[in-house]
Structures are given as C-alpha cells and as structure tokens.
Design an enzyme around this catalytic site. Structure first.
Site, PDB file in Angstrom:
ATOM      1  N   HIS A   1       0.827  -1.206   0.081  1.00 40.82           N
ATOM      2  CA  HIS A   1      -0.167  -0.107  -0.111  1.00 40.82           C
ATOM      3  C   HIS A   1       0.954   1.105   0.029  1.00 40.82           C
ATOM      4  O   HIS A   1       1.612   1.400   1.070  1.00 40.82           O
ATOM      5  CB  HIS A   1      -0.959  -0.167   1.210  1.00 40.82           C
ATOM      6  CG  HIS A   1      -1.650   1.190   1.294  1.00 40.82           C
ATOM      7  ND1 HIS A   1      -3.040   1.421   0.512  1.00 40.82           N
ATOM      8  CD2 HIS A   1      -1.563   2.697   1.678  1.00 40.82           C
ATOM      9  CE1 HIS A   1      -3.552   2.295   0.975  1.00 40.82           C
ATOM     10  NE2 HIS A   1      -2.814   3.206   1.530  1.00 40.82           N
ATOM     11  N   CYS A   2       0.886   2.227  -1.081  1.00 47.91           N
ATOM     12  CA  CYS A   2       1.686   3.086  -1.117  1.00 47.91           C
ATOM     13  C   CYS A   2       1.142   4.262  -0.752  1.00 47.91           C
ATOM     14  O   CYS A   2      -0.056   4.638  -1.053  1.00 47.91           O
ATOM     15  CB  CYS A   2       1.831   3.198  -2.661  1.00 47.91           C
ATOM     16  SG  CYS A   2       3.198   4.816  -3.079  1.00 47.91           S
ATOM     17  N   VAL A   3       1.694   4.939   0.401  1.00 46.68           N
ATOM     18  CA  VAL A   3       1.104   6.184   0.779  1.00 46.68           C
ATOM     19  C   VAL A   3       1.157   7.468   0.025  1.00 46.68           C
ATOM     20  O   VAL A   3       0.408   8.228   0.235  1.00 46.68           O
ATOM     21  CB  VAL A   3       1.941   6.526   2.355  1.00 46.68           C
ATOM     22  CG1 VAL A   3       1.470   5.568   3.289  1.00 46.68           C
ATOM     23  CG2 VAL A   3       3.423   6.468   2.007  1.00 46.68           C
TER      24      VAL A   3
ATOM     25  N   ASN B   1      -1.906   6.933  -1.947  1.00 48.26           N
ATOM     26  CA  ASN B   1      -2.931   6.721  -1.309  1.00 48.26           C
ATOM     27  C   ASN B   1      -3.794   5.680  -1.773  1.00 48.26           C
ATOM     28  O   ASN B   1      -5.034   5.723  -2.100  1.00 48.26           O
ATOM     29  CB  ASN B   1      -3.710   8.138  -0.970  1.00 48.26           C
ATOM     30  CG  ASN B   1      -4.740   7.999  -0.015  1.00 48.26           C
ATOM     31  OD1 ASN B   1      -4.465   7.229   0.870  1.00 48.26           O
ATOM     32  ND2 ASN B   1      -5.682   8.772  -0.100  1.00 48.26           N
TER      33      ASN B   1
END
Length: 601
Positions: free
Chosen positions: A429-431, A434
């Site tokens: 999950h890439c912050v 998002n």
C-alpha cells in the site's frame, strides 16, 4: 439358431419341394437331409412366433420336430437354449453357419428386396417386434426400415426409397470379407467381383436409385421415426407434467432487432444508482465510479504538487531561456517526460488496483445450539502451483480465508487494512499514491517511479546548464549567476534532493520483478531460513520475469463500479454506503452510532 433333423414325411416332402419364392428367387437346395428352413429358438424356449406375414406369404405346414439328442459332432450341438435374452453376438451365431455352404443356407437380402418381400399395407404407427428371433415372417430389426407412412398416402407415395447400404447388404456379393473400406474408390487396381455383380445385376423395375423419393402430399408429414428424439416416450405429454426442480431458464439474446424501449427492470436499477454506491470498502469514488482512492490522509495530493510545482517553475524561468539560447528540444523533451510522469501518477493513484469481490465464499451461519468453544471451520489451506521452470514440478503455496471479505483469497492476494479490500497480487500500500499497488496498477506505479527519477535528473541538469551557460556568456562568476537566476538554482537543489528516493525505489522494484516476487513476498520470506525460501512464481530468469510483469495486458476489473446496481448482487451491500456507519475502527469495532431506519435508503 439350431438345425434339426426332421423325421416327419410331410416335412421331408416339403423340404424336397420347396415353395416358390415371392420374388421368383431360387431357394437353396437341401444338404444331407437337413431342413432348409433355419429355425430360430425363442428366447424363453416356447414356440412364440408372430404371424405378421401370414396374409402375404403362403403358410407352410412343414414343422421341424425335435429328434433325439444330437451327437457331439452334430451341427445343433453348437447352439444352446437359454432363457436370458441373447446378445448381438449370439444372434449372429444363430444365422451364421461356417461349417456348411453359407451361400446355400444364408443369403441376406438387401433392403430393397426385403421391403418388396414384405409387401404389407402401411400402418399409422411404427411396427415394432419384441421377439429377437430371426424368423422369416418377422419385421426387420432396423428401426428405419419399418413402415412409418400414414394411411393417407397413396400407393405411389408408399414406394420404398433405396437403401444406402446396398453394397454391403446385397445377396449376390460372395466376397464380403474382401470389401474395400477406403473412403476413396481408387485405392486398388484389381476390381472386386462384387462390383461387377452389382453393376450387371438386374434391378427391380419399381426401384430407381437415381430418383429422390418424396411424398407428393406435402401437407401431411410421415410419423416420426423411432430414431428421432421427438418420438421418445412422454414427448407428447404436456409440459406441465415435467419435473422442473433445479432447472433454470437460460436467457438468450433476441434474434431480430426490436424497438428500443426502456424496460421497467432497467429503469428501476438505474434509479437505485451504480455499484460504487453500494461498495462497503474503505474507498472513495469520483467521476461516477471512474476514479477511486483510499479513504485516508490524502498524501497523494502532496505527491502531485511535488511534481507540478517544480515543473511549473522550470517552464516559467529556465524553459524560455533554454528555448532561445540553447535549443528548443530541451524544454520539449522535458515536457514529454513530465507528461509520462504525471499521467502514470494519475493512473496509479486512481485506478482499481485489483479489488477482489466480496461474499463469494460465505461461511454457514453458526448454530446457536452449538458449543461456543467448538473449533470452527479451517481458514487456511494450500494450493498447488505448477512451476514455470519445470514441466512436472509443482509447489504448494498457502491461501487464507478472509473473514472480512468472506472469500478464499487466491495465491498472492492479501487484505489491505487501509483500503479494507482484498487486492489481487498485492505488492504494498503506497502512501504517496494513497492507493494499493496491485496487479492492475503495478505497471503505472513502476512507470511513475521511473519517470519521476528521470524528471528529477532532467530538472537538475537543465537548471544547472542554464546557470553555467549564462555565466560563461556573461563572463561573470558562478555566485553572480546564481544571484541572477535564483529559481533555477533552487531547482538544482530540489532535483538533487528528489532524485535519490524514486531512484532507489526504481532499482528496488527492478530487483524484485527480476526475482519474480512482490514486496510482501520478499519481506515475508526473510522470516524463514535461507534454505527454506522459495519463489514459486518465478519464470526462470530475469528477462522472462520482466516480460511477464511489464509485458502482460492489464486484466479487467472485477467490480465494475461504473455499472448500474442490480438488486441481489452479493458482491455489494443492500444499503447505499452513505447510510452505513463509519469510523468503527477507532471505537474498537463497537458500533455506537445511530442506525437509520431501513426505508431511508
């Protein structure tokens, strides 16, 4: 079939003087006092014979009587009397006599001669016999050859069409064993004797093989043949008597265009909204379900600004000077790299990463009377995956049941706690986006990391070239050039600071793709000893792994968020998402919020 010696004088007299054949064919002579009539024993041992042809064939008074038990070498000793129905092989053995002259006792007639030999009137129904004995006054065993013409047909319409099996059923073929089975007629040079006999034989006058026999009365069709599916038993029964349990009517498209009208069901489904309005995941949607993002801190907006702001400053200060003083290709090429970077960022941020539908494998409800301490059904299993590096080798990979989504996750699928969705081939999950990076948007993520690295390096080099060329042309010091062009110098610093992070991500994911692993698989493998680490999804070498990931087409979405909601879709909720309670996780999963009435949806 049995041959019996007859002691009756009448029988012998009849045998010596056989009755003439109906078609005038010569009958075979008797051999050694054996009756030329081949009697067939009935299946139950009784003398059950049908007299269906008694009105057309002269009645014979010669009946073979049972004699004393034959000797061991007798012909009749080869046949046995049994009460069970005989097989096809036993029926053939009754009519085939290899020890005697076959041409004298057994001459199978063709279908034309057999039809003419019958000569019985037409009936309204198909005549079928139950006795399997090969008696002379019995119907033919072929279901097609039985009479199926109605009474309304005239005598000319009742003319029997020729059989297609004449070459193998004609009575004058002596070389039956040596017939040619090739589909082509030119496989041998020696002409068979049977072909000459068929060519030179005298055909009956009422049969013409070149005429298409069709009834003149086209209004009345003959009854269905017993080989037709429509003539099966209970086919004419009313449809209401059929057992339709566990049957479903399949939908089919119209064969002809009709007037375009909105059906009530379609209008009703459109009034209910689209699929994204009933999705229960922690996801927000924009553009009617076309764009989606995680309902979390919008860090992706800051990521987009980190790309847009320096690009705008470059085109505002360095771009025009480089266009007129060095080359227009520099700002044009920079604009193209920026387009690739920002478009890949948008795709990776708002595209469905591969959300797996929910509620596909629901567990049965818990019985209230069951022991609450009893162990429930298993939630872990193993799936065998065939290795791409071998044709026979395989490896077991773990799969898990997701209680949140109520599905058995496929291999390489994980549940994201931020998006609250099961993602196919989840990498992480890439912050910065998002959004989850899964199978459907991994290429966009990798393209964004790659182009952002190139864009940062391009920004650093173009801005630095702007300052150095200006210093050399004006003949001033580097500090004076920086004092003149402060924004380009700031872009040099920004490019130097921004390039290492995406460059490290680019190298790291290039390494992971070459190994055939995702980020989660690589990190989880370090929990085990090095000898116990396996890569079941690798293609064998680095190049093949890169092609398998970057060259594969993007699969379609499973959820179809833009489509209209269909009532009863188990993947979605029955209530729109805006009426569902939110933020239950900070309350330790205790729903203390107000629940609206059911009719509010």
């Amino acid at each position: 079939m049995a041959f019996q010696f007859s002691n009756n004088p009448e029988s012998n007299e009849t045998t010596n003087n056989p009755a003439p054949h109906v078609l005038g064919l010569p009958r075979p002579p008797s051999v050694g006092g054996i009756s030329s009539r081949v009697t067939d024993m009935s299946e139950d041992g009784d003398q059950s014979q049908t007299n269906t042809m008694s009105s057309h064939v002269p009645h014979r008074h010669s009946v073979s009587r049972r004699g004393p038990p034959p000797a061991r070498s007798s012909i009749a000793s080869t046949s046995q009397i049994t009460n069970r129905p005989g097989s096809s092989a036993s029926r053939l053995s009754r009519t085939h006599i290899p020890s005697l002259a076959a041409s004298g006792f057994f001459r199978p007639m063709s279908s034309q001669r057999l039809q003419a030999h019958r000569g019985r009137p037409a009936t309204n129904h198909t005549v079928s016999t139950e006795d399997w004995g090969d008696q002379m006054n019995q119907n033919r065993r072929s279901l097609i050859s039985n009479s199926t013409f109605p009474n309304s047909l005239s005598a000319a319409d009742q003319e029997v069409p020729p059989s297609r099996g004449t070459e193998f059923t004609d009575p004058i073929i002596p070389d039956r064993i040596h017939s040619n089975a090739s589909p082509t007629a030119n496989t041998t040079t020696v002409r068979s004797e049977s072909a000459n006999l068929i060519r030179d034989r005298e055909r009956p006058p009422h049969l013409n093989l070149k005429v298409d026999y069709k009834g003149t009365n086209e209004n009345e069709t003959p009854e269905r043949s017993p080989l037709s599916f429509l003539s099966l038993q209970n086919r004419n029964a009313p449809a209401d008597n059929r057992d339709s349990r566990a049957h479903a009517r399949l939908s089919s498209a119209d064969s002809s265009p009709q007037s375009i009208e909105k059906k009530p069901e379609l209008a009703k489904s459109r009034n209910k909204g689209r699929n994204y309005e009933y999705f229960v995941g922690n996801t927000i949607f924009l553009g009617g379900g076309r764009f989606q993002n995680s309902r979390d801190k919008p860090v992706n907006i800051a990521t987009g600004l980190l790309v847009l702001v320096p690009t705008g400053l470059f085109f505002g200060f360095s771009g025009p000077w480089l266009w007129h003083n060095i080359s227009p290709a520099i700002p044009v090429l920079f604009a193209y790299v920026f387009y690739l970077c920002f478009s890949s960022f948008i795709h990776a941020s708002v595209v469905d990463p591969g959300v797996i539908p929910r509620n596909l494998h629901q567990m049965p409800p818990v019985d209230p009377s069951q022991d609450p301490l009893a162990i429930g059904p298993p939630t872990n299993d193993w799936v065998m995956v065939k290795l791409a590096t071998s044709d026979v080798a395989a490896m077991d990979v773990p799969v898990k049941y997701c209680k949140t989504c109520s599905i058995w996750r496929p291999p390489r699928c994980y549940h994201c706690r931020v998006c609250d969705n099961c993602i196919e081939t989840l990498d992480h999950h890439c912050v910065w986006l998002n959004n989850c990076v899964g199978r459907r948007n991994y290429r966009y993520f990798f393209a964004f990391v790659s182009t952002s690295t190139l864009l940062a390096l391009f920004l650093l080099g173009a801005s630095l070239a702007h300052i150095l060329v200006y210093r050399s042309r004006e003949g001033i010091s580097f500090s004076d050039a920086i004092d003149k062009w402060r924004v380009p110098f700031a872009m040099v610093i920004y490019g130097a600071l921004a390039a290492p992070y995406p460059a490290s991500l680019w190298a790291y994911h290039l390494f992971l793709v070459g190994r055939g692993e995702t980020t989660r698989e690589y990190l989880n493998s370090h929990k085990f000893a090095k000898a116990d680490r396996h890569r079941p999804f690798t293609q064998g070498n680095v190049i093949r792994n890169w092609i398998a990931v970057f060259g594969r087409p993007r699969p379609p979405t499973y959820m179809q968020f833009k489509e209209y909601y269909q009532e009863g879709d188990q993947r979605l909720s029955t209530v729109k998402r805006r009426f569902l309670p939110r933020n239950t996780e900070p309350q330790n999963d205790i729903e203390m919020q107000h629940v609206p009435p059911p009719n509010s949806a």
